[in-house]
Design a protein around this motif. Structure first.
Motif, short mmCIF file in Angstrom:
data_model
loop_
_atom_site.label_atom_id
_atom_site.label_comp_id
_atom_site.label_asym_id
_atom_site.label_seq_id
_atom_site.Cartn_x
_atom_site.Cartn_y
_atom_site.Cartn_z
N ILE A 20 14.54 2.88 -3.39
CA ILE A 20 15.32 3.84 -4.16
C ILE A 20 14.98 5.25 -3.71
O ILE A 20 13.82 5.55 -3.41
CB ILE A 20 15.07 3.66 -5.68
N GLU A 21 15.98 6.09 -3.58
CA GLU A 21 15.74 7.46 -3.14
C GLU A 21 15.08 8.27 -4.25
O GLU A 21 15.22 7.97 -5.45
CB GLU A 21 17.05 8.13 -2.72
N ASP A 22 14.41 9.31 -3.83
CA ASP A 22 13.65 10.12 -4.79
C ASP A 22 14.53 11.03 -5.62
O ASP A 22 14.02 11.77 -6.47
CB ASP A 22 12.60 10.94 -4.06
N ASN A 23 15.85 11.03 -5.43
CA ASN A 23 16.75 11.85 -6.26
C ASN A 23 17.24 11.09 -7.48
O ASN A 23 18.16 11.54 -8.16
CB ASN A 23 17.94 12.33 -5.43
N ILE A 51 13.13 1.62 7.20
CA ILE A 51 12.30 2.50 6.39
C ILE A 51 11.21 1.71 5.65
O ILE A 51 10.05 2.13 5.60
CB ILE A 51 13.18 3.28 5.38
N LEU A 52 11.58 0.54 5.08
CA LEU A 52 10.65 -0.20 4.23
C LEU A 52 9.72 -1.13 5.00
O LEU A 52 8.60 -1.39 4.55
CB LEU A 52 11.42 -1.00 3.18
N THR A 53 10.18 -1.65 6.13
CA THR A 53 9.37 -2.64 6.86
C THR A 53 8.96 -2.20 8.25
O THR A 53 8.06 -2.78 8.85
CB THR A 53 10.11 -3.97 6.98
N GLY A 54 9.64 -1.20 8.78
CA GLY A 54 9.35 -0.78 10.15
C GLY A 54 9.97 -1.69 11.20
O GLY A 54 9.71 -1.51 12.40
N GLN A 78 0.81 -1.21 0.00
CA GLN A 78 0.00 0.00 0.00
C GLN A 78 0.85 1.26 0.00
O GLN A 78 0.30 2.37 -0.09
CB GLN A 78 -0.92 0.00 1.22
N GLY A 79 2.17 1.11 0.10
CA GLY A 79 3.05 2.26 0.01
C GLY A 79 3.45 2.88 1.33
O GLY A 79 4.00 3.99 1.35
N GLN A 80 3.21 2.22 2.43
CA GLN A 80 3.55 2.79 3.72
C GLN A 80 5.06 2.73 3.94
O GLN A 80 5.72 1.75 3.62
CB GLN A 80 2.84 2.03 4.85
N LEU A 81 5.60 3.79 4.50
CA LEU A 81 7.03 3.89 4.82
C LEU A 81 7.20 4.27 6.29
O LEU A 81 6.30 4.84 6.92
CB LEU A 81 7.72 4.93 3.94
N TRP A 82 8.37 3.97 6.80
CA TRP A 82 8.72 4.32 8.18
C TRP A 82 9.97 5.19 8.15
O TRP A 82 10.47 5.52 7.09
CB TRP A 82 8.96 3.05 8.99
N ASP A 83 10.44 5.57 9.30
CA ASP A 83 11.62 6.43 9.38
C ASP A 83 12.57 5.91 10.45
O ASP A 83 12.17 5.15 11.34
CB ASP A 83 11.23 7.87 9.71
N PHE A 84 13.83 6.30 10.34
CA PHE A 84 14.84 5.90 11.33
C PHE A 84 15.33 7.12 12.06
O PHE A 84 15.16 8.27 11.63
CB PHE A 84 16.00 5.15 10.66
N HIS A 85 16.00 6.89 13.19
CA HIS A 85 16.49 7.97 14.02
C HIS A 85 17.67 8.66 13.36
O HIS A 85 18.52 8.07 12.73
CB HIS A 85 16.93 7.42 15.39
N GLY A 86 17.72 10.00 13.53
CA GLY A 86 18.86 10.78 13.09
C GLY A 86 18.91 10.95 11.60
O GLY A 86 17.89 10.98 10.90
N VAL A 134 9.83 4.37 -3.41
CA VAL A 134 10.67 5.57 -3.44
C VAL A 134 10.69 6.16 -2.03
O VAL A 134 9.64 6.44 -1.44
CB VAL A 134 10.14 6.59 -4.45
N ILE A 135 11.91 6.35 -1.51
CA ILE A 135 12.06 6.85 -0.13
C ILE A 135 12.69 8.23 -0.16
O ILE A 135 13.35 8.61 -1.14
CB ILE A 135 12.93 5.89 0.69
N PRO A 136 12.47 9.01 0.88
CA PRO A 136 13.04 10.36 0.92
C PRO A 136 14.57 10.31 0.93
O PRO A 136 15.18 9.38 1.46
CB PRO A 136 12.50 10.95 2.22
#
Length: 762
Positions: free
Chosen positions: A215-218, A256-259, A10-18, A240-242
């Motif tokens: 893959i990053e969005d750049n 980021i991809l799985t949490g 469904q396109g959900q992403l997570w984030d990491f510290h720092g 696509v990740i930030p």
């Protein structure tokens, strides 16, 4: 609640510290397609280009090799071979400087190209990998020398093998987050179809539920290229990740991809996820479908000091000097630098003769304005910026203090091993402290100490096992000897009891018993030979009795008795011969002079003096004369009161002494007899000097009679004859016995004289 896979779809992403956002500087090298760097004249191939052990060298100096030929081999999972990038001659196998921050040397194989670039024969491409066994494909990947090309260098075959049946999600790392590096971006743009084919091969091996390309969005061009070749039924999704550094780290990308969080001391396969780099995926496709081992890779050449920046297909072992010449490198006049790797995790090379390896993805040649030089380190101001930027959620400031003070136990307590050395902390540090360098140094020291501790533990285990083995061997030997001794005792006991034992054993037992009985009774034991013969005879008698024989065999005893009788006869004959020789010598030679005869004369004189002294010492001369006469007549036991006879006896003694002195001078044989008689008679003691004198006189008279001295003086003849006649009534006239008696008398006289002298001194 939706599962992780459904949330990913469904396109959900997570984030990491720092994380940080440094300048990307990627457009410098992405303008052109990947170019060929060509084949250099010399290739330097380090034996160790991956995590794990080195392989065994298969070639020798001077050997001609072909493109794709294995140069090393290894039979363990953590060892992958290296292959010849081109055909040529092996010119050296020696240490060369390798691509490592330490700048140290390692063993390398040097190949001089023959400019033919000739492939090895016998390659076997697989057209339809879906029909192949996954284990066979993994072995093909291992034999092709493929290891992680994202920077870690972990053997791909080992990672795939550990993920079979465990990996539900396959993640393709296409983030390429570090500044300047565009090798994966350009590879996806130019070879998107082959990348997707490589993903399908891994799907066939691992059978995951979902494959995700992060893959990053750049990288919009790479995203478009992948979307063109991916179909709906491929079970592959692009996420696509930030853009954020270091989102390309394995742990960070999984988060980021799985949490999910990868365990600190574990791997991503522990949570059902396996991660592979884009460059590794492409190498897998080439190994399976094209039968090409890993002999080249894409390398980004970038920086303001290059005239032709871009991405190049570079053969492994190509020196940096060759690439710098190819890209038009113009070194900075004041501060020339060549960095291998990215601007944050890379390191400066000591010189340009460093070879490209499997994990080399970028060469940067910045000028002074592009990447300012490192300034002097300043004191920490405790701003906590490093802790805010750390993607592993560590405490870089505390780790810095502990690493600097060499408190390595504290470093481990604060999870230094979780540091990915991304350099984000050093990038944001206002004091410009090179934190990563401190962490690397501390990690190396901790690793070295652990290796030493493990070696000590192994040595201790070996020592303990050796001692245990020696104790076991000693116990086994003792038990063996003890059992053998018990068996021997049982056998001997059985043989003795049954009487059928060995004669030697029976004889030995008999000898021991005889000796013991002799010791207890105080009787001297017989000689060993005699005892052995007796025991042997007794043993035979016992055996004869057991066999119910009529008569025992006494042949041994009879033989022994006969031998003893023969020895006795020989000793008796020898003694008789000696006595005959002594008698003949005493009769036939009267004028031989010897020192023993002089002693006899002295003894006679002493006897006469003692006789006179004894006469004067007594107040009654008559009683003394009676004693003297009695001694002559009765031989030391009968007393007489006649003084005349005492005088006659004294005269006879004096005459016989003179005659004996003259006769002894002529006889040497008497010396032997005299010596023997003296030695045998020294054990007998006489306490009365008067009796000794009388015995001496009697002996001399007997000797005179035995020698038949018929030429005596007229004055002494009547007396002598009378004395001899008186002696004949009590003593035999055997001349041998007379000589012996004379010798004994002389010995007694000397001993009596010595005793008198001793009494006087006292």
């Amino acid at each position: 609640m939706l599962s992780i896979i459904e949330q990913i779809k469904q396109g959900q992403l997570w984030d990491f510290h720092g994380g940080i956002h440094p300048p990307e500087n990627k457009t410098i090298s992405t303008q052109n397609t990947i170019q060929q760097a060509g084949v250099p004249s010399e290739l330097i191939l380090p034996l160790k280009q991956h995590i794990g052990g080195k392989g065994d060298i298969l070639v020798t100096v001077g050997e001609h090799v072909l493109k794709g030929q294995p140069l090393t081999q290894g039979n363990i999972a953590m060892c992958v071979p290296i292959h010849a990038p081109t055909s040529g001659i092996v010119t050296a196998i020696e240490p060369r400087t390798v691509a490592h921050p330490s700048g140290l040397t390692d063993l390398c194989i040097v190949i001089e190209s023959d400019n033919k670039d000739q492939w090895i024969e016998g390659r076997n491409p697989i057209s339809d990998f879906s029909t192949q066994d996954p284990i066979d494909l993994i072995e093909r990947i291992r034999q092709s020398g493929i290891s992680g090309m994202g920077g870690a260098g972990f053997p791909t075959s080992r990672k795939l093998q550990s993920g079979i049946g465990k990996a539900d999600i396959l993640i393709i790392n296409a983030a390429e987050c570090e500044p300047y590096i565009t090798a994966d971006d350009r590879l996806m743009q130019d070879y998107a179809e082959e990348v997707v084919t490589g993903i399908k091969i891994l799907q066939h091996i691992l059978t995951p539920k979902l494959a995700v390309i992060g893959i990053e969005d750049n990288k919009p061009e790479a995203i478009k290229a992948l979307n063109k070749v991916i179909t709906d039924h491929d079970n592959i999704v692009i996420r696509v990740i930030p853009t954020k550094y270091p989102s390309g780290g394995s742990r960070q990308l999984v988060k980021i991809l799985t949490g999910k969080e990868v365990p600190a001391s574990g791997r991503s396969t522990d949570i059902g996820v396996i991660v592979q780099n884009v460059g590794t995926i492409f190498a897998v496709k080439r190994a399976i479908c094209d039968a090409e081992p890993l002999i080249e890779r894409v390398v980004t050449l970038t920086g303001n000091s290059l005239d032709i920046p871009g991405n190049f297909w570079v053969r492994l072992g190509t020196t940096v000097d060759h690439l710098m010449t190819l890209a038009g490198y113009k070194a900075d006049k004041k501060h020339p630098r060549i960095i291998m790797g990215g601007s944050l995790m890379g390191f400066t090379l000591p010189h340009k003769q460093i070879p490209i390896t499997k994990i080399t993805n970028c060469i940067i040649t910045p000028d002074r304005k592009e990447l300012p030089l490192y300034n002097h380190e300043m004191a920490c101001i405790r701003c906590s910026s490093c802790a805010d930027a750390c993607p592993a959620a560590l405490l870089p400031q505390q780790l810095y203090w502990y690493a600097k003070s060499e408190e390595f136990d504290k470093c481990e307590e604060y999870h230094l091993s979780d540091c990915i050395e991304c350099g984000a902390c050093a990038y944001v540090c206002p004091s410009e402290i090179p934190l990563v360098q401190y962490y690397r140094q501390a990690k190396s020291e901790i690793y070295a100490r652990k290796q030493d501790a493990q070696a000590a533990d192994r040595a201790k285990v070996r020592f303990e096992e050796k001692n245990a083995r020696m104790e076991r061997d000693k116990a086994e030997r003792e038990n063996k000897f003890k059992l053998a001794a018990e068996n021997r005792r049982k056998e001997m006991k059985t043989e003795v009891t049954s009487g059928s034992g060995n004669d030697a054993i029976t004889a030995a037992i008999a000898r021991v018993k005889a000796q013991k009985a002799a010791e207890e009774s105080g009787v001297a034991s017989p000689k060993p030979a005699v005892a052995a013969a007796i025991a042997h005879a007794k043993a035979k008698q016992a055996e004869a009795a057991k066999a119910n024989t009529a008569e025992p065999d006494n042949s041994e005893m009879a033989k022994l008795r006969e031998e003893r009788k023969q020895q006795a006869r020989e000793r008796k004959a020898n003694l008789a011969a000696e006595n005959n020789n002594s008698e003949a010598n005493s009769i036939g030679s009267e004028e031989t002079v010897d020192t023993a005869n002089k002693k006899d004369a002295v003894a006679a004189a002493i006897a006469r003096a003692k006789a006179r002294k004894a006469t004067q010492a007594g107040k009654d001369n008559k009683s003394n004369e009676t004693v003297t006469t009695t001694a002559v007549e009765n031989d030391e036991t009968t007393e007489s009161a006649d003084p005349k006879k005492a005088a006659v006896t004294a005269a006879i003694a004096r005459a016989k002494a003179r005659k004996a002195a003259q006769a002894d001078k002529d006889s040497k044989s008497n010396e032997t007899v005299t010596t023997t008689a003296v030695e045998s008679d020294e054990t007998t003691e006489s306490e009365d000097p008067k009796k000794v004198a009388v015995a001496a006189a009697i002996a001399r008279a007997k000797a005179r009679k035995a020698a038949q001295a018929e030429k005596e003086t007229e004055s002494d003849q009547p007396v002598t004859e009378t004395t001899v006649e008186n002696d004949e009534t009590s003593e035999p006239t055997d001349p041998k016995k007379a000589a012996v008696a004379a010798a004994i008398a002389r010995a007694k006289a000397r001993k009596a004289a010595q005793q008198i002298e001793k009494n006087k001194e006292e």
